[in-house]
Design an enzyme around this catalytic site. Structure first.
Site, PDB file in Angstrom:
ATOM      1  N   ALA A  32      33.022  -0.361  28.689  1.00  0.00           N
ATOM      2  CA  ALA A  32      32.664  -1.145  29.881  1.00  0.00           C
ATOM      3  C   ALA A  32      33.017  -2.619  29.689  1.00  0.00           C
ATOM      4  O   ALA A  32      32.931  -3.402  30.619  1.00  0.00           O
ATOM      5  CB  ALA A  32      31.174  -1.002  30.162  1.00  0.00           C
ATOM      6  N   LYS A  36      26.589  18.579  49.621  1.00  0.00           N
ATOM      7  CA  LYS A  36      27.692  18.237  48.715  1.00  0.00           C
ATOM      8  C   LYS A  36      29.043  18.461  49.393  1.00  0.00           C
ATOM      9  O   LYS A  36      29.966  17.662  49.243  1.00  0.00           O
ATOM     10  CB  LYS A  36      27.589  19.073  47.442  1.00  0.00           C
ATOM     11  CG  LYS A  36      26.333  18.776  46.642  1.00  0.00           C
ATOM     12  CD  LYS A  36      26.141  19.831  45.569  1.00  0.00           C
ATOM     13  CE  LYS A  36      24.871  19.634  44.772  1.00  0.00           C
ATOM     14  NZ  LYS A  36      24.544  20.800  43.942  1.00  0.00           N
ATOM     15  N   GLU A  75      13.643  25.544  42.037  1.00  0.00           N
ATOM     16  CA  GLU A  75      12.421  24.795  42.368  1.00  0.00           C
ATOM     17  C   GLU A  75      11.338  25.760  42.832  1.00  0.00           C
ATOM     18  O   GLU A  75      11.640  26.884  43.254  1.00  0.00           O
ATOM     19  CB  GLU A  75      12.717  23.835  43.532  1.00  0.00           C
ATOM     20  CG  GLU A  75      13.870  22.896  43.318  1.00  0.00           C
ATOM     21  CD  GLU A  75      13.494  21.695  42.456  1.00  0.00           C
ATOM     22  OE1 GLU A  75      12.288  21.414  42.330  1.00  0.00           O
ATOM     23  OE2 GLU A  75      14.415  21.081  41.895  1.00  0.00           O
ATOM     24  N   ARG A  79       6.614   7.120  40.262  1.00  0.00           N
ATOM     25  CA  ARG A  79       5.285   7.230  40.873  1.00  0.00           C
ATOM     26  C   ARG A  79       4.179   6.927  39.869  1.00  0.00           C
ATOM     27  O   ARG A  79       3.280   6.172  40.132  1.00  0.00           O
ATOM     28  CB  ARG A  79       5.099   8.653  41.415  1.00  0.00           C
ATOM     29  CG  ARG A  79       5.146   8.725  42.905  1.00  0.00           C
ATOM     30  CD  ARG A  79       4.911  10.118  43.396  1.00  0.00           C
ATOM     31  NE  ARG A  79       5.588  11.115  42.592  1.00  0.00           N
ATOM     32  CZ  ARG A  79       6.234  12.162  43.073  1.00  0.00           C
ATOM     33  NH1 ARG A  79       6.312  12.340  44.372  1.00  0.00           N
ATOM     34  NH2 ARG A  79       6.793  13.042  42.271  1.00  0.00           N
TER      35      ARG A  79
HETATM   36  N1  LIG Z   1      18.129  17.367  38.247  1.00  0.00           N
HETATM   37  C1  LIG Z   1      19.436  17.494  38.314  1.00  0.00           C
HETATM   38  O1  LIG Z   1      20.041  18.214  37.513  1.00  0.00           O
HETATM   39  C2  LIG Z   1      20.225  16.765  39.357  1.00  0.00           C
HETATM   40  C3  LIG Z   1      21.626  16.958  39.434  1.00  0.00           C
HETATM   41  C4  LIG Z   1      22.374  16.239  40.374  1.00  0.00           C
HETATM   42  C5  LIG Z   1      21.717  15.373  41.231  1.00  0.00           C
HETATM   43  N2  LIG Z   1      20.343  15.225  41.153  1.00  0.00           N
HETATM   44  C6  LIG Z   1      19.701  14.288  42.063  1.00  0.00           C
HETATM   45  O2  LIG Z   1      19.118  13.255  41.290  1.00  0.00           O
HETATM   46  C7  LIG Z   1      17.942  12.776  41.929  1.00  0.00           C
HETATM   47  C8  LIG Z   1      16.774  12.879  40.954  1.00  0.00           C
HETATM   48  O3  LIG Z   1      16.616  14.228  40.568  1.00  0.00           O
HETATM   49  P1  LIG Z   1      15.620  14.655  39.376  1.00  0.00           P
HETATM   50  O4  LIG Z   1      15.916  16.085  39.117  1.00  0.00           O
HETATM   51  O5  LIG Z   1      15.669  13.677  38.282  1.00  0.00           O
HETATM   52  O6  LIG Z   1      14.221  14.554  40.125  1.00  0.00           O
HETATM   53  P2  LIG Z   1      12.775  14.572  39.478  1.00  0.00           P
HETATM   54  O7  LIG Z   1      12.808  15.083  38.099  1.00  0.00           O
HETATM   55  O8  LIG Z   1      11.883  15.188  40.480  1.00  0.00           O
HETATM   56  O9  LIG Z   1      12.431  12.995  39.376  1.00  0.00           O
HETATM   57  C9  LIG Z   1      12.200  12.212  40.512  1.00  0.00           C
HETATM   58  C10 LIG Z   1      11.652  10.856  40.073  1.00  0.00           C
HETATM   59  O10 LIG Z   1      11.402  10.093  41.240  1.00  0.00           O
HETATM   60  C11 LIG Z   1      10.064   9.615  41.217  1.00  0.00           C
HETATM   61  N3  LIG Z   1       9.533   9.640  42.582  1.00  0.00           N
HETATM   62  C12 LIG Z   1       9.494  10.701  43.418  1.00  0.00           C
HETATM   63  N4  LIG Z   1       8.942  10.349  44.591  1.00  0.00           N
HETATM   64  C13 LIG Z   1       8.635   9.052  44.473  1.00  0.00           C
HETATM   65  C14 LIG Z   1       8.026   8.120  45.336  1.00  0.00           C
HETATM   66  N5  LIG Z   1       7.614   8.473  46.556  1.00  0.00           N
HETATM   67  N6  LIG Z   1       7.879   6.846  44.901  1.00  0.00           N
HETATM   68  C15 LIG Z   1       8.270   6.504  43.655  1.00  0.00           C
HETATM   69  N7  LIG Z   1       8.858   7.349  42.790  1.00  0.00           N
HETATM   70  C16 LIG Z   1       9.021   8.594  43.198  1.00  0.00           C
HETATM   71  C17 LIG Z   1       9.290  10.546  40.328  1.00  0.00           C
HETATM   72  O11 LIG Z   1       8.203   9.867  39.777  1.00  0.00           O
HETATM   73  P3  LIG Z   1       7.146  10.565  38.780  1.00  0.00           P
HETATM   74  O12 LIG Z   1       7.962  11.059  37.619  1.00  0.00           O
HETATM   75  O13 LIG Z   1       6.230   9.486  38.388  1.00  0.00           O
HETATM   76  O14 LIG Z   1       6.506  11.667  39.564  1.00  0.00           O
HETATM   77  C18 LIG Z   1      10.356  10.951  39.296  1.00  0.00           C
HETATM   78  O15 LIG Z   1      10.352  10.014  38.242  1.00  0.00           O
HETATM   79  C19 LIG Z   1      17.793  13.625  43.206  1.00  0.00           C
HETATM   80  O16 LIG Z   1      18.412  12.967  44.277  1.00  0.00           O
HETATM   81  C20 LIG Z   1      18.565  14.882  42.874  1.00  0.00           C
HETATM   82  O17 LIG Z   1      19.062  15.539  44.023  1.00  0.00           O
HETATM   83  C21 LIG Z   1      19.604  15.900  40.239  1.00  0.00           C
END
Ligand SMILES: NC(=O)c1ccc[n+]([C@@H]2O[C@H](COP(=O)([O-])OP(=O)(O)OC[C@H]3O[C@@H](n4cnc5c(N)ncnc54)[C@H](OP(=O)(O)O)[C@@H]3O)[C@@H](O)[C@H]2O)c1
Length: 440
Positions: free
Chosen positions: A34, A207, A192, A46
């Site tokens: 970078a 997507k 999920e 949260r």
């Molecule tokens: N998981 C994958 O493999 C993957 C792959 C491609 C794309 N994505 C995308 O990446 C993003 C994150 O996915 P993830 O799997 O990491 O989700 P996740 O594990 O559910 O994590 C979501 C995070 O957001 C926080 N959060 C949720 N609602 C909130 C609110 N209202 N205010 C503040 N913080 C909030 C949560 O806080 P807390 O932890 O404190 O509850 C958590 O830290 C999504 O858009 C998903 O579609 C995920």
């Protein structure tokens, strides 16, 4: 070395924690590539006290991710919260109002608000990047926007949802039915607790709409994607497909359609029969794969992990490296004002072969009724399989048989018409299932 690029992380779940781990583990090579260090300065989620398996003690905490985006010690905001609207969108808008770049993995937000956000990013002269939003760790957006940028694309299609692919390939390997494989997938963390976004095809449609915009230089039109999920599939469909030389995969497909003169865009997510000798037939488990057919490159196949903390973090940090290098490109390859508005093409005049599965009452004359409807609609049947009753998944106590047909190539409108002719038939015990056969 130049000043560090200072990032704020909104969301510390699977992907957020993965980004922190990756930035720590590969910090030196990232800084070399970078040409400056990439450092986290502030974070938000949260629950401040939730254990996340990474040391967060060196980072400033904000309860509110809008305040996070406004912090003066932040150059780039990384949104890893999810959801098309709500806090993720508010955080994204604030990021651009504050004149900062945004990296996100949020396909739902980009599919619904990508054009608005790209317009805001352009006005602020900053980057909006979302490599991780499509096919997780596979650099397909970069591949289309940069590596294959010289091509006109004839078709873009692929396996865009790892949960569905895991379920379908497990059904194939074990002979078990959808509901039981889904329950296992939920227990193992591949699905999920509310699986509807995945199994109903919505996630793949998000997507696909993003990929289509990049490949065809068109405005994102998520609403125009025809979507069918996989929950209607039975173990028997997988077995029939196998006996005919196919596997079943949920395919998202986008292609330009010139059949009525002006260019329209066809976008569909639907389970397809994929011939054994097609590369996508060998994409198993939670893997994703995207095929892009360029007019000079020929068929390009991008394949890899479509989800998971490591692969998704890899895509997020690649975007951060681009930003650290000072690269500011149009999020959709061309400025938003230059994206074309392509009307949605409908499937009616498309030609192809289809698999149609009927579940019908086990009584004489039903098969003749089905074949008469096909004949009246001008659909020619290539093969027909009838299986004894009662079929798996069918309501107990009803004598039910499963009739599966494969059609010869013909207009899709013929199949639709045949099904309309049968729609009032008391012989059908469930709506027919139509799957198209993926062409070579
Ligand atoms: N998981 C994958 O493999 C993957 C792959 C491609 C794309 N994505 C995308 O990446 C993003 C994150 O996915 P993830 O799997 O990491 O989700 P996740 O594990 O559910 O994590 C979501 C995070 O957001 C926080 N959060 C949720 N609602 C909130 C609110 N209202 N205010 C503040 N913080 C909030 C949560 O806080 P807390 O932890 O404190 O509850 C958590 O830290 C999504 O858009 C998903 O579609 C995920």
């Amino acid at each position: 070395m130049a000043e560090p690029l200072r990032i704020a992380l909104a969301g510390l779940g699977t992907v957020g924690a993965g980004v922190i781990r990756l930035l720590e583990t590969n910090s030196e090579l990232i800084a070399r590539r970078a040409r400056r260090p990439i450092v986290v300065t502030a974070i938000s989620a949260r629950d401040r006290y939730k254990p996340r398996g990474v040391d967060l003690s060196g980072y400033a905490w904000e309860d509110d991710m809008v305040i996070l985006a406004e912090r003066p010690d932040v150059d780039v905001v990384v949104e890893l919260v999810g959801g098309s609207d709500g806090p993720a969108l508010a955080c994204a808008r604030t990021t651009f109002e504050a004149g900062k770049a945004l990296v996100t993995a949020n396909k739902a937000m980009i599919a619904h608000h990508g054009l608005e956000l790209a317009t805001r990013a352009e006005a602020a002269g900053v980057s909006l990047k979302f490599e991780a939003a499509v096919a997780g760790g596979i650099p397909v957006i970069k591949g289309l926007r940069e590596g294959a940028a010289a091509n006109a694309f004839e078709r873009v299609y692929g396996i865009l949802n790892g949960t569905c692919n895991y379920i379908l390939s497990t059904m194939e390997d074990t002979g078990r039915d959808f509901a039981s494989v889904l329950a296992d997938a939920q227990r193992l963390g591949y699905a999920e607790s509310d699986p509807s976004f995945d199994v109903d095809g919505i996630d793949a449609a998000h997507k696909l709409s993003i990929l289509a915009a990049i490949a065809f230089g068109s405005r994102i039109d998520f609403g125009a994607v025809e979507v069918t999920g996989i929950s209607q599939l039975r173990a028997a469909d997988i077995a029939q497909a196998d006996s005919l030389g196919y596997v079943i995969r949920l395919i998202g497909m986008a292609e330009p359609d010139f059949s009525e003169g002006a260019c329209k865009l066809f976008q569909r997510v639907q389970p397809h029969l994929v011939p054994f000798d097609h590369p996508l037939a060998h994409v198993d488990g939670a893997t994703n794969a995207v095929v892009a057919e360029g007019n000079f490159s020929g068929r390009l196949l991008f394949q890899g992990a479509g989800a998971g903390d490591g692969p998704t973090a890899s895509a997020v940090v690649a975007d951060l490296i681009d930003i650290a290098r000072g690269e500011v490109a149009s999020p959709f390859s061309v400025p938003v004002s230059d994206l074309e508005t392509l009307p949605a093409a409908t499937s009616g005049h498309r030609r192809g072969r289809a698999y149609i599965r009927f579940t019908v009452a086990d009584r004489p004359g039903v098969l003749a009724e089905l074949t008469a409807a096909m004949r009246d609609a001008g659909v020619s049947i290539e093969s027909l399989i009838q299986k004894g009753a009662p079929e798996d998944g069918g309501p107990d106590g009803i004598g039910e048989v499963l009739v599966a047909m494969v059609t010869h190539e013909g207009p899709e409108s013929g199949v639709t018409h045949a099904i309309e002719l049968l729609s009032q038939s008391p012989s059908l015990t469930a709506p027919p299932l139509v799957m198209h056969i993926l062409g070579k």
